[in-house]
Design a protein around this motif. Structure first.
Motif, PDB file in Angstrom:
ATOM      1  N   SER A   4       0.821  -1.213   0.000  1.00 11.24           N
ATOM      2  CA  SER A   4       0.000   0.000   0.000  1.00 11.24           C
ATOM      3  C   SER A   4       0.855   1.264   0.000  1.00 11.24           C
ATOM      4  CB  SER A   4      -0.943   0.009   1.204  1.00 11.24           C
ATOM      5  OG  SER A   4      -0.174   0.053   2.392  1.00 11.24           O
ATOM      6  N   THR A  30       3.189  -2.827  14.360  1.00 14.51           N
ATOM      7  CA  THR A  30       1.775  -3.197  14.296  1.00 14.51           C
ATOM      8  C   THR A  30       0.983  -1.933  13.986  1.00 14.51           C
ATOM      9  OG1 THR A  30       1.602  -2.869  16.670  1.00 14.51           O
ATOM     10  CG2 THR A  30       2.014  -5.107  15.915  1.00 14.51           C
ATOM     11  N   THR A  32      -1.964   0.646  13.344  1.00 14.91           N
ATOM     12  CA  THR A  32      -3.321   0.831  13.829  1.00 14.91           C
ATOM     13  C   THR A  32      -4.188   1.257  12.658  1.00 14.91           C
ATOM     14  OG1 THR A  32      -2.940   3.133  14.366  1.00 14.91           O
ATOM     15  CG2 THR A  32      -2.479   1.523  16.105  1.00 14.91           C
ATOM     16  N   ALA A  33      -5.457   1.374  12.910  1.00 12.49           N
ATOM     17  CA  ALA A  33      -6.380   1.760  11.837  1.00 12.49           C
ATOM     18  C   ALA A  33      -6.061   3.147  11.305  1.00 12.49           C
ATOM     19  CB  ALA A  33      -7.807   1.707  12.345  1.00 12.49           C
ATOM     20  N   SER A  34      -5.673   4.063  12.187  1.00 14.99           N
ATOM     21  CA  SER A  34      -5.386   5.430  11.734  1.00 14.99           C
ATOM     22  C   SER A  34      -4.119   5.482  10.887  1.00 14.99           C
ATOM     23  CB  SER A  34      -5.278   6.379  12.916  1.00 14.99           C
ATOM     24  OG  SER A  34      -4.208   6.000  13.751  1.00 14.99           O
ATOM     25  N   THR A  35      -3.096   4.701  11.242  1.00 21.06           N
ATOM     26  CA  THR A  35      -1.884   4.715  10.432  1.00 21.06           C
ATOM     27  C   THR A  35      -2.116   4.038   9.088  1.00 21.06           C
ATOM     28  OG1 THR A  35      -1.070   2.724  11.522  1.00 21.06           O
ATOM     29  CG2 THR A  35      -0.284   4.820  12.370  1.00 21.06           C
ATOM     30  N   GLU A  36      -2.954   3.008   9.092  1.00 23.56           N
ATOM     31  CA  GLU A  36      -3.276   2.362   7.818  1.00 23.56           C
ATOM     32  C   GLU A  36      -4.030   3.327   6.911  1.00 23.56           C
ATOM     33  OE1 GLU A  36      -5.406  -1.170   8.802  1.00 23.56           O
ATOM     34  OE2 GLU A  36      -3.583  -2.284   9.277  1.00 23.56           O
ATOM     35  N   LYS A  37      -4.959   4.081   7.503  1.00 25.31           N
ATOM     36  CA  LYS A  37      -5.719   5.048   6.715  1.00 25.31           C
ATOM     37  C   LYS A  37      -4.796   6.146   6.188  1.00 25.31           C
ATOM     38  CE  LYS A  37      -9.694   8.080   6.815  1.00 25.31           C
ATOM     39  NZ  LYS A  37     -10.790   8.639   7.607  1.00 25.31           N
ATOM     40  N   SER A  40      -2.705   4.833   3.412  1.00 25.35           N
ATOM     41  CA  SER A  40      -3.527   4.686   2.216  1.00 25.35           C
ATOM     42  C   SER A  40      -3.747   6.042   1.542  1.00 25.35           C
ATOM     43  CB  SER A  40      -4.868   4.060   2.581  1.00 25.35           C
ATOM     44  OG  SER A  40      -5.746   4.104   1.497  1.00 25.35           O
TER      45      SER A  40
END
Length: 110
Positions: A4, A30, A32-37, A40
């Protein structure tokens, strides 16, 4: 499959396999959802962000050039600009006086 973080093929001359090697060399974390967002969003809009940053840099260079030209060609206007910049930097700008029409509208509303 592309990671990504890797740009689309051909974007800014980077190849996906080069980016994959750089990313895989990073220590495992690992996300988190915020770092993945965020990752992206950066992957999808990195080019737009780069264009925006380049535009801001261009404006800064232009205004610096314009200020130097003003200092050479119109010293009075340059001095006025410096006074305005000093007032803005100090944060102690006087409130603007209301015009008669603004005062009348204010009085009517009360």
């Amino acid at each position: 499959m592309l990671n990504s973080l890797s740009p689309r093929p051909g974007l800014f001359g980077a190849r996906p396999e080069d980016m994959s090697r750089q990313i895989s060399a990073a220590p495992p974390t690992t996300p988190t959802a915020s770092t993945e967002k965020a990752t992206s969003l950066l992957g999808e809009h990195g080019g737009k962000l780069a264009v925006g940053a380049a535009a801001m840099l261009g404006l800064a260079i232009f205004y610096k050039w314009r200020e130097s030209q003003l200092a050479k060609n119109d010293p009075e206007e340059y001095a006025r600009l410096q006074r305005l910049k000093a007032v803005i930097a100090s944060g102690k700008a006087k409130p603007a006086k209301k015009t008669r029409s603004q005062q009348a509208a204010h009085n009517e509303s009360q």
